[in-house]
Design a protein around this motif. Structure first.
Motif, PDB file in Angstrom:
ATOM      1  N   ASN A 192      47.876  -7.147  61.056  1.00 22.41           N
ATOM      2  CA  ASN A 192      47.419  -6.974  62.428  1.00 22.41           C
ATOM      3  C   ASN A 192      46.028  -6.344  62.405  1.00 22.41           C
ATOM      4  O   ASN A 192      45.859  -5.234  61.911  1.00 22.41           O
ATOM      5  N   ASN A 222      46.045  -2.917  63.986  1.00 17.94           N
ATOM      6  CA  ASN A 222      47.078  -1.959  63.589  1.00 17.94           C
ATOM      7  C   ASN A 222      47.543  -2.279  62.171  1.00 17.94           C
ATOM      8  O   ASN A 222      48.409  -3.141  61.969  1.00 17.94           O
ATOM      9  N   ASN A 260      49.447  -0.853  60.256  1.00 19.71           N
ATOM     10  CA  ASN A 260      50.864  -0.597  60.011  1.00 19.71           C
ATOM     11  C   ASN A 260      51.698  -1.867  60.096  1.00 19.71           C
ATOM     12  O   ASN A 260      52.765  -1.958  59.497  1.00 19.71           O
ATOM     13  N   GLU A 261      51.218  -2.858  60.846  1.00 18.67           N
ATOM     14  CA  GLU A 261      51.977  -4.081  61.083  1.00 18.67           C
ATOM     15  C   GLU A 261      51.481  -5.199  60.178  1.00 18.67           C
ATOM     16  O   GLU A 261      50.337  -5.644  60.281  1.00 18.67           O
ATOM     17  N   TYR A 319      52.676  -8.903  57.759  1.00 16.45           N
ATOM     18  CA  TYR A 319      53.611 -10.006  57.571  1.00 16.45           C
ATOM     19  C   TYR A 319      53.320 -10.667  56.227  1.00 16.45           C
ATOM     20  O   TYR A 319      52.155 -10.909  55.882  1.00 16.45           O
ATOM     21  N   LYS A 357      58.415  -8.617  57.343  1.00 17.50           N
ATOM     22  CA  LYS A 357      57.553  -7.781  58.172  1.00 17.50           C
ATOM     23  C   LYS A 357      57.637  -6.321  57.743  1.00 17.50           C
ATOM     24  O   LYS A 357      58.704  -5.821  57.389  1.00 17.50           O
ATOM     25  N   SER A 358      56.483  -5.648  57.786  1.00 21.75           N
ATOM     26  CA  SER A 358      56.426  -4.209  57.576  1.00 21.75           C
ATOM     27  C   SER A 358      55.824  -3.559  58.815  1.00 21.75           C
ATOM     28  O   SER A 358      54.843  -4.071  59.369  1.00 21.75           O
ATOM     29  N   SER A 359      56.407  -2.446  59.235  1.00 24.97           N
ATOM     30  CA  SER A 359      55.882  -1.697  60.382  1.00 24.97           C
ATOM     31  C   SER A 359      55.362  -0.329  59.970  1.00 24.97           C
ATOM     32  O   SER A 359      55.040   0.498  60.835  1.00 24.97           O
ATOM     33  N   ASP A 360      55.286  -0.088  58.656  1.00 22.14           N
ATOM     34  CA  ASP A 360      54.842   1.217  58.160  1.00 22.14           C
ATOM     35  C   ASP A 360      53.776   1.074  57.075  1.00 22.14           C
ATOM     36  O   ASP A 360      53.826   1.725  56.041  1.00 22.14           O
ATOM     37  N   SER A 412      50.383  -9.596  69.182  1.00 18.59           N
ATOM     38  CA  SER A 412      51.833  -9.776  69.258  1.00 18.59           C
ATOM     39  C   SER A 412      52.216 -11.245  69.156  1.00 18.59           C
ATOM     40  O   SER A 412      53.401 -11.585  69.041  1.00 18.59           O
ATOM     41  N   SER A 440      55.778 -10.094  68.357  1.00 17.39           N
ATOM     42  CA  SER A 440      55.529  -9.502  67.037  1.00 17.39           C
ATOM     43  C   SER A 440      56.591  -9.866  66.009  1.00 17.39           C
ATOM     44  O   SER A 440      56.944  -9.073  65.149  1.00 17.39           O
TER      45      SER A 440
END
Length: 403
Positions: free
Chosen positions: A284, A287, A289-290, A292, A305-308, A338, A363
């Protein structure tokens, strides 16, 4: 290094298993060496054979003597004084090997003397331009713009190194002829200091060259050094994509054939955060943190997916194919992060043609198929997409969204 010693031991034990079983004797200490260093293993080997007539073929036959000597020869030039594999030393040795042929445009050839290589004159006979049918053109793995100067562009080739232009492509130069591998799949440039950059060595798609790992430059690509993610070409590993955290540039992600690797100290050390063979990685743009990533494999392809910021990964499943696919690629809409698009190719029996195109507006939480395998076949051989079920999606699959 320990893993590589163990690989040697498997072959060695197999070579001596029959005579050992016949004699009902324990394996010598230099075979059952466990986690000993290279130097300690050599010492055990020497102690075992001390006083024995190793010139007598009947004495050494079937006991792994020759196998060990080959192993010793191979690793002796790749170890530091502590008996450990030294990635930087190996990388520098590869560079020195090619520097010994300063006037040659080709890799050293067995039996070719240095004087001959330095004095021979070669003339290009052609073809000088790409053949209309498609041959002779070569290929490019990546095109990367300097984040502060759009006139400066880099291209990475599968077997020709990294090339740079500072005048929007009018002229090109390279400083990578002596890297030990001429494959470059991806380049990541530190947006806060463009003198710092990283290359993913080797050919990530076809394997025309294999990876030595991630290399780092701190002088704008003039010189390169090994990092903590270092391999030998003989391991046949590949790297497909790199990503740098724009707000904390010491954090780097690498999508490789041995999983997703993460560094937080400018590539000095790396941690494997996800296993599997990954071909694609998209972040992203607003961001970090996001993220793929796309897993590659017969019937197992999928999007994670990673969100961290790449610490942990979860496979996305809602609305996406669960089987029958070989490879996928994903792209984030920069204007609306998103929104994502993904493309999948068919599995082996179906000829690697188009399986489908998918879209997510939340997302990646759920997906909708927006294009199926019916005509036009976006991955087909025919320019109008009229063919069905065929293509080469296993090899050069990609998707991109207009910013």
């Amino acid at each position: 290094m320990r893993a590589q010693i163990r690989l040697f031991l498997v072959a060695l034990v197999a070579a001596v298993m029959i005579p050992l079983n016949a004699q009902q004797s324990a394996a010598p200490s230099w075979i059952e060496q466990g986690d000993k260093s290279f130097q300690d293993v050599k010492k055990d080997f020497q102690q075992y054979w001390d006083g024995k007539d190793v010139q007598d073929r009947d004495v050494i036959r079937g006991k792994g003597f020759k196998q060990f000597k080959r192993y010793e020869y191979f690793w002796s030039t790749r170890m530091n004084e502590k008996g450990q594999f030294d990635a930087q030393a190996y990388f520098e040795a590869r560079q020195e090997k090619y520097k010994s042929f300063p006037n040659s445009n080709f890799a050293p050839t067995r039996g070719l003397s240095k004087s001959l290589a330095n004095t021979s004159n070669w003339t290009t006979l052609g073809p000088q331009t790409a053949i209309p049918s498609g041959g002779g053109a070569g290929r490019v793995n990546c095109v990367v713009f300097d984040p502060t100067n759009s006139n400066t562009v880099y291209i990475g080739s599968p077997a020709g190194g990294l090339w740079k232009t500072t005048n929007s492509g009018t002229t090109w130069t390279t400083n990578t002829d002596e890297l030990g591998t001429l494959g470059v799949t991806h380049l990541a440039i530190d947006p806060t200091n463009t003198n710092v950059m990283y290359i993913a060595t080797g050919d990530g798609d076809a394997g025309d060259t294999y990876s030595l790992g991630v290399l780092k430059s701190i002088d704008g690509g003039a010189t390169w050094n090994a990092t903590g993610l270092s391999w030998t070409a003989g391991q046949t590993f590949r790297i497909s994509k790199l990503a740098i955290n724009p707000t904390s540039t010491g954090t780097i992600l690498a999508a490789t054939s041995t999983g997703i690797w993460r560094s937080t100290d400018g590539a000095a050390t790396w941690t494997q955060v996800q296993t599997g063979n990954f071909k694609d990685l998209d972040v992203n743009p607003s961001n970090f943190n996001e993220q793929y990533a796309c897993l590659y494999g017969n019937g197992t392809s999928g999007i994670y997916k990673s969100s961290d910021a790449g610490l942990t990964w979860t496979k996305l499943t809602s609305g996406l194919p669960a089987s029958g696919v070989y490879r996928c690629a994903v792209s984030i809409a920069a204007s609306s992060p998103s929104t994502l698009y993904a493309i999948y190719c068919d599995n082996i029996p179906n000829g690697y043609g188009l399986y489908g195109v998918y879209k997510s507006v939340n997302s990646g939480s759920s997906w909708t198929q927006v294009k199926n395998s019916a005509s036009p076949n976006l991955l087909g051989w025919n320019s109008n997409g009229s063919d069905t079920g065929v293509g080469q999606g296993w090899y050069d699959l990609c998707i991109s969204v207009s910013p």
